[in-house]
Design a protein around this motif. Sequence first.
Motif, PDB file in Angstrom:
ATOM      1  N   LEU A   1       0.829  -1.162   0.075  1.00  6.97           N
ATOM      2  CA  LEU A   1       0.057   0.089  -0.049  1.00  6.97           C
ATOM      3  C   LEU A   1       0.845   1.345  -0.067  1.00  6.97           C
ATOM      4  O   LEU A   1       0.623   2.313  -0.648  1.00  6.97           O
ATOM      5  N   THR A   2       1.846   1.154   0.735  1.00  4.86           N
ATOM      6  CA  THR A   2       2.825   2.202   0.617  1.00  4.86           C
ATOM      7  C   THR A   2       3.438   2.566  -0.897  1.00  4.86           C
ATOM      8  O   THR A   2       3.655   3.923  -1.321  1.00  4.86           O
ATOM      9  N   GLY A   3       3.786   1.526  -1.587  1.00 10.83           N
ATOM     10  CA  GLY A   3       3.851   1.463  -2.909  1.00 10.83           C
ATOM     11  C   GLY A   3       3.041   2.355  -3.816  1.00 10.83           C
ATOM     12  O   GLY A   3       3.471   2.339  -5.035  1.00 10.83           O
ATOM     13  N   LEU A   4       1.961   2.706  -3.463  1.00  8.27           N
ATOM     14  CA  LEU A   4       0.947   3.382  -4.348  1.00  8.27           C
ATOM     15  C   LEU A   4       1.724   4.732  -4.593  1.00  8.27           C
ATOM     16  O   LEU A   4       1.199   5.254  -5.520  1.00  8.27           O
ATOM     17  N   TYR A   5       2.571   5.187  -3.821  1.00 12.88           N
ATOM     18  CA  TYR A   5       3.202   6.459  -4.297  1.00 12.88           C
ATOM     19  C   TYR A   5       3.786   6.369  -5.484  1.00 12.88           C
ATOM     20  O   TYR A   5       4.075   7.466  -6.473  1.00 12.88           O
ATOM     21  N   VAL A   6       4.008   5.266  -6.285  1.00 13.99           N
ATOM     22  CA  VAL A   6       4.535   5.230  -7.374  1.00 13.99           C
ATOM     23  C   VAL A   6       3.604   5.651  -8.590  1.00 13.99           C
ATOM     24  O   VAL A   6       3.919   6.151  -9.714  1.00 13.99           O
ATOM     25  N   ILE A   7       2.313   5.719  -8.276  1.00 12.93           N
ATOM     26  CA  ILE A   7       1.283   6.398  -9.168  1.00 12.93           C
ATOM     27  C   ILE A   7       1.132   7.756  -8.977  1.00 12.93           C
ATOM     28  O   ILE A   7       0.920   8.762  -9.598  1.00 12.93           O
ATOM     29  N   PHE A   8       1.032   7.971  -7.579  1.00 11.97           N
ATOM     30  CA  PHE A   8       0.962   9.387  -7.136  1.00 11.97           C
ATOM     31  C   PHE A   8       2.061  10.760  -7.548  1.00 11.97           C
ATOM     32  O   PHE A   8       1.604  11.639  -7.839  1.00 11.97           O
ATOM     33  N   VAL A   9       3.199  10.077  -7.543  1.00 12.69           N
ATOM     34  CA  VAL A   9       4.316  10.871  -8.132  1.00 12.69           C
ATOM     35  C   VAL A   9       4.233  11.591  -9.238  1.00 12.69           C
ATOM     36  O   VAL A   9       4.203  12.900  -9.485  1.00 12.69           O
ATOM     37  N   PRO A  10       4.156  10.779 -10.272  1.00 10.62           N
ATOM     38  CA  PRO A  10       4.030  11.328 -11.682  1.00 10.62           C
ATOM     39  C   PRO A  10       2.854  12.401 -11.762  1.00 10.62           C
ATOM     40  O   PRO A  10       2.684  13.305 -12.463  1.00 10.62           O
ATOM     41  N   VAL A  11       1.594  11.831 -11.332  1.00 14.37           N
ATOM     42  CA  VAL A  11       0.579  12.545 -11.246  1.00 14.37           C
ATOM     43  C   VAL A  11       0.853  14.104 -10.731  1.00 14.37           C
ATOM     44  O   VAL A  11       0.295  15.198 -11.286  1.00 14.37           O
ATOM     45  N   ILE A  12       1.101  14.037  -9.595  1.00 16.41           N
ATOM     46  CA  ILE A  12       1.597  15.408  -8.839  1.00 16.41           C
ATOM     47  C   ILE A  12       2.599  16.253  -9.809  1.00 16.41           C
ATOM     48  O   ILE A  12       2.679  17.331  -9.890  1.00 16.41           O
ATOM     49  N   ALA A  13       3.623  15.657 -10.467  1.00 11.78           N
ATOM     50  CA  ALA A  13       4.468  16.260 -11.263  1.00 11.78           C
ATOM     51  C   ALA A  13       4.032  16.794 -12.586  1.00 11.78           C
ATOM     52  O   ALA A  13       4.025  17.846 -12.788  1.00 11.78           O
ATOM     53  N   VAL A  14       2.855  16.203 -12.953  1.00 10.99           N
ATOM     54  CA  VAL A  14       1.993  16.729 -14.073  1.00 10.99           C
ATOM     55  C   VAL A  14       0.874  18.015 -13.585  1.00 10.99           C
ATOM     56  O   VAL A  14       0.932  18.971 -14.251  1.00 10.99           O
ATOM     57  N   VAL A  15       0.308  17.572 -12.471  1.00 13.94           N
ATOM     58  CA  VAL A  15      -0.863  18.609 -12.023  1.00 13.94           C
ATOM     59  C   VAL A  15      -0.249  19.891 -11.367  1.00 13.94           C
ATOM     60  O   VAL A  15      -0.549  21.009 -11.784  1.00 13.94           O
ATOM     61  N   VAL A  16       0.798  19.596 -10.626  1.00 12.39           N
ATOM     62  CA  VAL A  16       1.367  20.783  -9.729  1.00 12.39           C
ATOM     63  C   VAL A  16       2.567  21.594 -10.663  1.00 12.39           C
ATOM     64  O   VAL A  16       2.405  22.578 -10.828  1.00 12.39           O
ATOM     65  N   TYR A  17       3.414  20.738 -11.250  1.00  6.51           N
ATOM     66  CA  TYR A  17       4.646  21.590 -11.912  1.00  6.51           C
ATOM     67  C   TYR A  17       4.518  21.326 -13.452  1.00  6.51           C
ATOM     68  O   TYR A  17       5.527  21.995 -14.164  1.00  6.51           O
ATOM     69  N   ARG A  18       3.358  20.896 -13.913  1.00  8.87           N
ATOM     70  CA  ARG A  18       3.206  20.793 -15.544  1.00  8.87           C
ATOM     71  C   ARG A  18       4.614  20.269 -16.211  1.00  8.87           C
ATOM     72  O   ARG A  18       4.915  20.383 -17.352  1.00  8.87           O
ATOM     73  N   ARG A  19       5.218  19.102 -15.468  1.00 10.05           N
ATOM     74  CA  ARG A  19       6.166  18.338 -15.825  1.00 10.05           C
ATOM     75  C   ARG A  19       5.826  16.908 -16.455  1.00 10.05           C
ATOM     76  O   ARG A  19       5.307  15.994 -15.414  1.00 10.05           O
ATOM     77  N   PHE A  20       5.974  16.817 -17.619  1.00  6.11           N
ATOM     78  CA  PHE A  20       5.500  15.486 -18.144  1.00  6.11           C
ATOM     79  C   PHE A  20       6.647  14.542 -18.190  1.00  6.11           C
ATOM     80  O   PHE A  20       7.736  14.694 -18.995  1.00  6.11           O
TER      81      PHE A  20
ATOM     82  N   PHE B   1      -4.343   3.699   6.869  1.00  8.54           N
ATOM     83  CA  PHE B   1      -3.175   4.693   7.241  1.00  8.54           C
ATOM     84  C   PHE B   1      -1.957   4.340   6.186  1.00  8.54           C
ATOM     85  O   PHE B   1      -1.416   5.399   5.974  1.00  8.54           O
ATOM     86  N   SER B   2      -1.787   3.315   5.695  1.00 12.71           N
ATOM     87  CA  SER B   2      -0.727   2.860   4.796  1.00 12.71           C
ATOM     88  C   SER B   2      -1.106   3.642   3.421  1.00 12.71           C
ATOM     89  O   SER B   2      -0.391   4.153   2.585  1.00 12.71           O
ATOM     90  N   ILE B   3      -2.180   3.789   2.969  1.00 16.03           N
ATOM     91  CA  ILE B   3      -2.662   4.464   1.686  1.00 16.03           C
ATOM     92  C   ILE B   3      -2.352   5.963   2.018  1.00 16.03           C
ATOM     93  O   ILE B   3      -1.771   6.686   0.983  1.00 16.03           O
ATOM     94  N   ILE B   4      -2.830   6.547   3.241  1.00 18.14           N
ATOM     95  CA  ILE B   4      -2.666   7.866   3.291  1.00 18.14           C
ATOM     96  C   ILE B   4      -1.235   8.213   3.329  1.00 18.14           C
ATOM     97  O   ILE B   4      -0.570   9.248   2.697  1.00 18.14           O
ATOM     98  N   CYS B   5      -0.171   7.319   3.969  1.00 18.68           N
ATOM     99  CA  CYS B   5       1.075   7.345   4.029  1.00 18.68           C
ATOM    100  C   CYS B   5       1.768   7.538   2.509  1.00 18.68           C
ATOM    101  O   CYS B   5       2.502   8.116   2.530  1.00 18.68           O
ATOM    102  N   ALA B   6       1.117   6.804   1.632  1.00 14.66           N
ATOM    103  CA  ALA B   6       1.790   6.650   0.335  1.00 14.66           C
ATOM    104  C   ALA B   6       1.466   8.029  -0.328  1.00 14.66           C
ATOM    105  O   ALA B   6       2.396   8.536  -1.012  1.00 14.66           O
ATOM    106  N   PHE B   7       0.333   8.601   0.078  1.00 11.45           N
ATOM    107  CA  PHE B   7      -0.021  10.352  -0.526  1.00 11.45           C
ATOM    108  C   PHE B   7       1.492  11.081   0.113  1.00 11.45           C
ATOM    109  O   PHE B   7       1.628  11.891  -0.621  1.00 11.45           O
TER     110      PHE B   7
END
Length: 298
Positions: free
Chosen positions: A100-119, A152-158
Motif C-alpha cells: 500500500l505504501t508503494g501506491l506513491y509510484v502512481i501519485f508522484v508522476p500525477v503530482i509532477a504533471v498537475v502541480v509542476y506541469r512536468r511530463f 493509514f498505509s494508503i494515506i502514508c503513500a500520499f
Amino acid sequence: MTRVQANLILLLAAAIWGGGFVAQSTAMQNIGPFWFVGLRFGIAALAVLPFALMEARKMKSLPTGKELSGFGLVGLALLGGAITQQIGLVTTTVTNSGFLTGLYVIFVPVIAVVVYRRFPHWIVWPGALMMLGGIFLLSGGTFSKLNGGDIFSIICAFFWAIQITLAGRFVTTSNRPLALSCVQFAVCSILCCLMATVMEPFSLNAISNAWREILYVGLVSSGLAFVLQVIGQRYTTAPQAAIFLSSEALFAAMFAAAFLGETLSGIGYIGCALIFATILLVELVPEFTRQRSAVYTQ
C-alpha cells in the motif's frame, strides 16, 4: 554522477527501507508510534548534522532562509508519511504495508504533471502500472477488506509522494542534500515528539526495550537511506525515483519472510519478476531512446 548511478543509489535506499519495515513492525510491541518516529528521526538528525556542517563549509555559506523553508516543507511531508506508516504497522502486516505504501509510484508522476506541469518520459506511466501490479502480486494477488492499518498505509503513500516530489525539487535548487536531510529529520523529530507528549505516555522502559530498533532505523533506515534518496534525486526525475524507491515493497516482503515468518506465495514470485522487469525497462528505455536520437541527429 550519472543517471544510472543515481538510480542504483535509489535502489539501495529502497533495499534499506525494506529491511527497516521489520524493525518498525517489531518495535510496536514495546513503544508507541509517535515516540518511535520522534526518536528515530532525532537520532538521524544528530547523525547527519556534522556532515551538513561540513557541506556548508565546503559551499562557504549556510542555507538561506528560503532554502530552510523549503527543507522544512519536506520535513512536514516526511512527518506525515512516517507517522501514518508507523501507525498502520500496528494493525497491518509488513507485506501489506509495503504494497500500500508503494501506491506513491502512481501519485508522484500525477503530482509532477498537475502541480509542476512536468511530463515524465512516456515509459514512466506503463512502468508505474507494472510496478503497482508487481507489488499487488507480491502481496498475494488478493485484496481483502481494508482494516485501519491499511487505510493509514494508503494515506502514508500520499505523503511519501509529496516528500519525494518536494525533495527532488529543493535538492536540485539548493545543491545541499545533507542540509536538506538534516532539516527534514529535525522538523519531523521535534513535531512528532511534541505530539507524543500529548498522544502517548513516556516510558523509559519502553524505549529501553525498543532501543535496538530505534537505533537501527534511526541510523540506517533514516540517517543513511533518506540521505541516499536525496543524493540520488539530484540526478534523476521524481517519477523515475518513485519507481526505483517503490521496490522497497519487494525488499520488505523478502525481509518479512526471512525474519518474521510472513510467507511469499507462488504468485508473489511472479510479482518479484515483474518488479525487476519494470526497473530494467525504466532504466534502459530512456537510455536507448537517447542513443537512438543521437544517431538520427548525426
